[in-house]
Design a protein around this motif. Structure first.
Motif, PDB file in Angstrom:
ATOM      1  N   ASP A  29       0.818  -1.218   0.000  1.00  0.00           N
ATOM      2  CA  ASP A  29       0.000   0.000   0.000  1.00  0.00           C
ATOM      3  C   ASP A  29       0.853   1.270   0.000  1.00  0.00           C
ATOM      4  O   ASP A  29       0.457   2.278  -0.592  1.00  0.00           O
ATOM      5  N   LEU A  30       2.009   1.227   0.669  1.00  0.00           N
ATOM      6  CA  LEU A  30       2.859   2.412   0.789  1.00  0.00           C
ATOM      7  C   LEU A  30       4.310   2.000   0.615  1.00  0.00           C
ATOM      8  O   LEU A  30       4.764   1.028   1.228  1.00  0.00           O
ATOM      9  N   VAL A  49       6.582   7.641  -0.393  1.00  0.00           N
ATOM     10  CA  VAL A  49       7.235   8.655   0.427  1.00  0.00           C
ATOM     11  C   VAL A  49       8.726   8.590   0.108  1.00  0.00           C
ATOM     12  O   VAL A  49       9.335   7.517   0.157  1.00  0.00           O
ATOM     13  N   VAL A  50       9.312   9.731  -0.239  1.00  0.00           N
ATOM     14  CA  VAL A  50      10.718   9.799  -0.617  1.00  0.00           C
ATOM     15  C   VAL A  50      11.556  10.134   0.612  1.00  0.00           C
ATOM     16  O   VAL A  50      11.216  11.028   1.386  1.00  0.00           O
ATOM     17  N   HIS A  91       4.041  12.187  -7.842  1.00  0.00           N
ATOM     18  CA  HIS A  91       2.923  12.344  -6.895  1.00  0.00           C
ATOM     19  C   HIS A  91       3.219  11.684  -5.552  1.00  0.00           C
ATOM     20  O   HIS A  91       2.341  11.027  -4.963  1.00  0.00           O
ATOM     21  N   ALA A  92       4.448  11.820  -5.079  1.00  0.00           N
ATOM     22  CA  ALA A  92       4.798  11.263  -3.773  1.00  0.00           C
ATOM     23  C   ALA A  92       4.017  11.987  -2.682  1.00  0.00           C
ATOM     24  O   ALA A  92       3.724  13.182  -2.775  1.00  0.00           O
ATOM     25  N   LEU A  93       3.704  11.254  -1.618  1.00  0.00           N
ATOM     26  CA  LEU A  93       2.922  11.833  -0.529  1.00  0.00           C
ATOM     27  C   LEU A  93       3.725  12.887   0.228  1.00  0.00           C
ATOM     28  O   LEU A  93       3.200  13.922   0.629  1.00  0.00           O
ATOM     29  N   ALA A 112      -0.811   8.924   5.229  1.00  0.00           N
ATOM     30  CA  ALA A 112      -0.902   7.828   4.259  1.00  0.00           C
ATOM     31  C   ALA A 112      -2.071   6.910   4.591  1.00  0.00           C
ATOM     32  O   ALA A 112      -2.842   6.507   3.709  1.00  0.00           O
ATOM     33  N   VAL A 113      -2.231   6.579   5.871  1.00  0.00           N
ATOM     34  CA  VAL A 113      -3.340   5.699   6.282  1.00  0.00           C
ATOM     35  C   VAL A 113      -4.680   6.383   6.033  1.00  0.00           C
ATOM     36  O   VAL A 113      -5.650   5.733   5.607  1.00  0.00           O
TER      37      VAL A 113
END
Length: 541
Positions: A50-51, A80-81, A98-100, A119-120
């Motif tokens: 999922d992430l 996430v970078v 489009h990273a969070l 993220a959740v």
């Protein structure tokens, strides 16, 4: 509930993230780790992620390339970078993908859990929307559409009684005052796993419902098209086409033309909307509803006999055709000689893997693939059968995505690698190594190409140590022993007058008769022909 992939080549950072993250509180139950991009992609193929938390500086495939692959192949995975370098290029790539969020090393507890919380929340929102879509899809599949599906399925399975169910046929619009032409279409979903995972949250039923809606929406005016999933194969959609028989002259030709036009619109539409690669075949039309079963079987057979080597030439699969491409001289459903040879080659692959020779196993598989492709034709159904049999040797065969010949080759290669890994694991848990094991292998395989690397890979020992140990035990080196064994076998075979020199050369594993003759002369001082003519008595003496 959710799963996270930590992608970083530094163990301390991965450990810090594991310790600092409030995983249980956030409902994250699975944490996977990878040290480079290729390993990360392998985990994405194997598990539902999922992430993904991605380090931008890695050897091999770096974070930027991994983000591009993630966006292309797994667009629904959040990212996430993480980087220790405050570099604008990395920030720009994160924005493009489009990273969070973008976190700098060292990662602290507050920043990490803030990102995980967001993220959740995003994943919860997506899941709620997906559940709503699923509820709507299930609602659409009840009542009359579900009745149509059950009736058509019973017809193609030849369990429908038309005389007792005439009213049912009228209810679903399959009969009426004017006769109708009926034809069956088989729609094969080549990359179902990828689309289901990337676009439909792993829900096959939701994907089937979406495809069924597109099947109906793409129907041309005046022709009814109804599609549903085959319960026996989730990779196939059955489509039933009806056309009012307004004229007896040319009605079947008209139906054929309209189905072709319909499929030329449907297949690219599925690709555009869902990224779904499909192929289709259709059967002959008939006014007798029971003959829909024959039409469907013809359609399904057509799909199975399509040439895998030519799939993927068009962006959305291939154009549907009533009569599939057939190889000249080969009857429908016949097994090609190349397929038989490939199955035999796989037995040699397994034997080489069990003997601890991964390079040889890979070489045999590569040669078999080249030989199989040389004929220019490989039926999709036959390719899937061969793939299933090869993967079954590892105990993990399944009907995965098969879009084109290159993907087929990759899965065969992965099956070879898995076979070799299983063999190495079995060796590690087996009896202890003894140098006599190498001698026994040479005694059994002296006619094959044997390299020292085969034994170093199998027993995890250095080349120098193995060669020294062998010479201490038997008084000669490994290469000298192989040469001695071949020459002794050559003497025995030369005693058989019916065998030609070329045949003996082949039996001993020499590719060139002249090279064998030179090796024999260097060893014994006479050529194989001279040995046969009488010099052999002197050597034997």
């Amino acid at each position: 509930m959710y799963s996270v992939l930590i992608l970083d080549d530094e163990e301390p950072l991965r450990e810090a993230i594991r310790i600092l993250g409030s995983w249980d509180m956030l409902g994250i139950t699975h944490i996977y780790e990878a040290t480079d991009g290729e390993e990360g992609l392998a985990l994405l193929r194997e598990h539902r992620i999922d992430l993904a938390m991605i380090d931008m500086k890695m050897p091999g495939m770096d974070g930027s390339e991994f983000l591009r692959r993630l966006e292309k192949d797994y667009p629904d995975v959040l990212s996430v970078v993480i980087s220790g370098y405050n570099d604008f290029e990395y920030t720009r790539q994160a924005i493009r993908s489009h990273a969070l969020d973008y976190l700098l090393k060292p990662v602290n507890r507050h920043s990490l859990n803030d990102v995980l919380q967001r993220a959740v929340e995003e994943l919860n929102l997506r899941r709620k929307k997906a559940e709503e879509l699923l509820r709507r899809g299930r609602t659409l599949n009840v009542s009359l559409p579900k009745l149509r599906e059950n009736v058509y399925l019973s017809i193609v399975r030849r369990s429908f009684n038309e005389s007792r169910e005439a009213d049912t046929l009228a209810m679903i619009g399959a009969s009426g005052e004017s006769p109708k032409l009926h034809a069956g279409v088989s729609l094969r979903l080549l990359n179902l796993d990828r689309v289901r995972r990337g676009r439909f949250y792993g829900d096959t039923g939701l994907l089937h419902a979406a495809i069924a809606n597109v099947i109906q929406d793409c129907a041309p005016e005046g022709m009814d098209c109804f599609g549903f999933a085959d319960p026996a194969s989730h990779r196939e959609m059955i489509v039933v086409c009806h056309l009012p028989n307004v004229s007896d002259n040319g009605a079947e030709e008209q139906l054929e033309y309209r189905i072709e036009s319909y499929l030329r619109k449907l297949l690219p539409t599925l690709d555009r909307l869902f990224g779904l690669r499909t192929i289709a075949g259709y059967g002959a039309g008939s006014t007798v509803i029971a003959e829909l079963a024959d039409s469907y079987e013809q359609a399904r057979r057509t799909v199975g006999e399509m040439n895998l080597l030519k799939l993927g030439e068009l962006g959305y699969g291939i154009v549907a055709a009533k009569v599939c491409e057939a190889r000249p001289g080969i009857g429908t459903g016949a097994t090609l000689p190349e397929s038989i040879a490939f199955a035999a080659a796989w037995a040699r692959v397994a034997a080489a893997a069990q003997s601890g020779a991964p390079a040889q196993a890979q070489r045999i598989a590569e040669d078999a693939i080249v030989e199989l492709k040389a004929g220019g034709y490989l039926a999709l159904e036959e390719a899937q059968r061969l793939l299933f049999e090869t993967e079954a040797t590892n105990g993990d065969a399944e009907e995965g995505d098969l879009v084109d010949a290159s993907q087929w080759e990759r899965r065969i290669t992965e099956a070879v690698e898995q076979c070799c890994r299983r063999a190495r694991q079995a060796d590690r848990t087996g009896a202890s190594f003894h140098i006599s094991d190498i001698r026994a292998y040479i005694d059994r395989h002296y006619f094959e190409e044997i390299k020292i690397s085969m034994f170093t890979e199998k027993y995890f020992l250095s080349r120098e140590y193995l060669m020294k140990l062998f010479k201490q035990e038997y008084g000669v080196g490994i290469h000298e022993y192989m040469q001695k064994l071949r020459m002794e076998k050559a003497r025995v075979l030369l005693g058989e007058e019916t065998l030609k020199i070329q045949e003996i050369s082949d039996m001993l594993g020499y590719n060139d008769k002249n090279y064998f003759s030179k090796a024999f002369r260097n060893y014994y001082g006479v050529s194989p022909s001279e040995y046969r003519s009488g010099a052999g008595e002197r050597i034997n003496g």
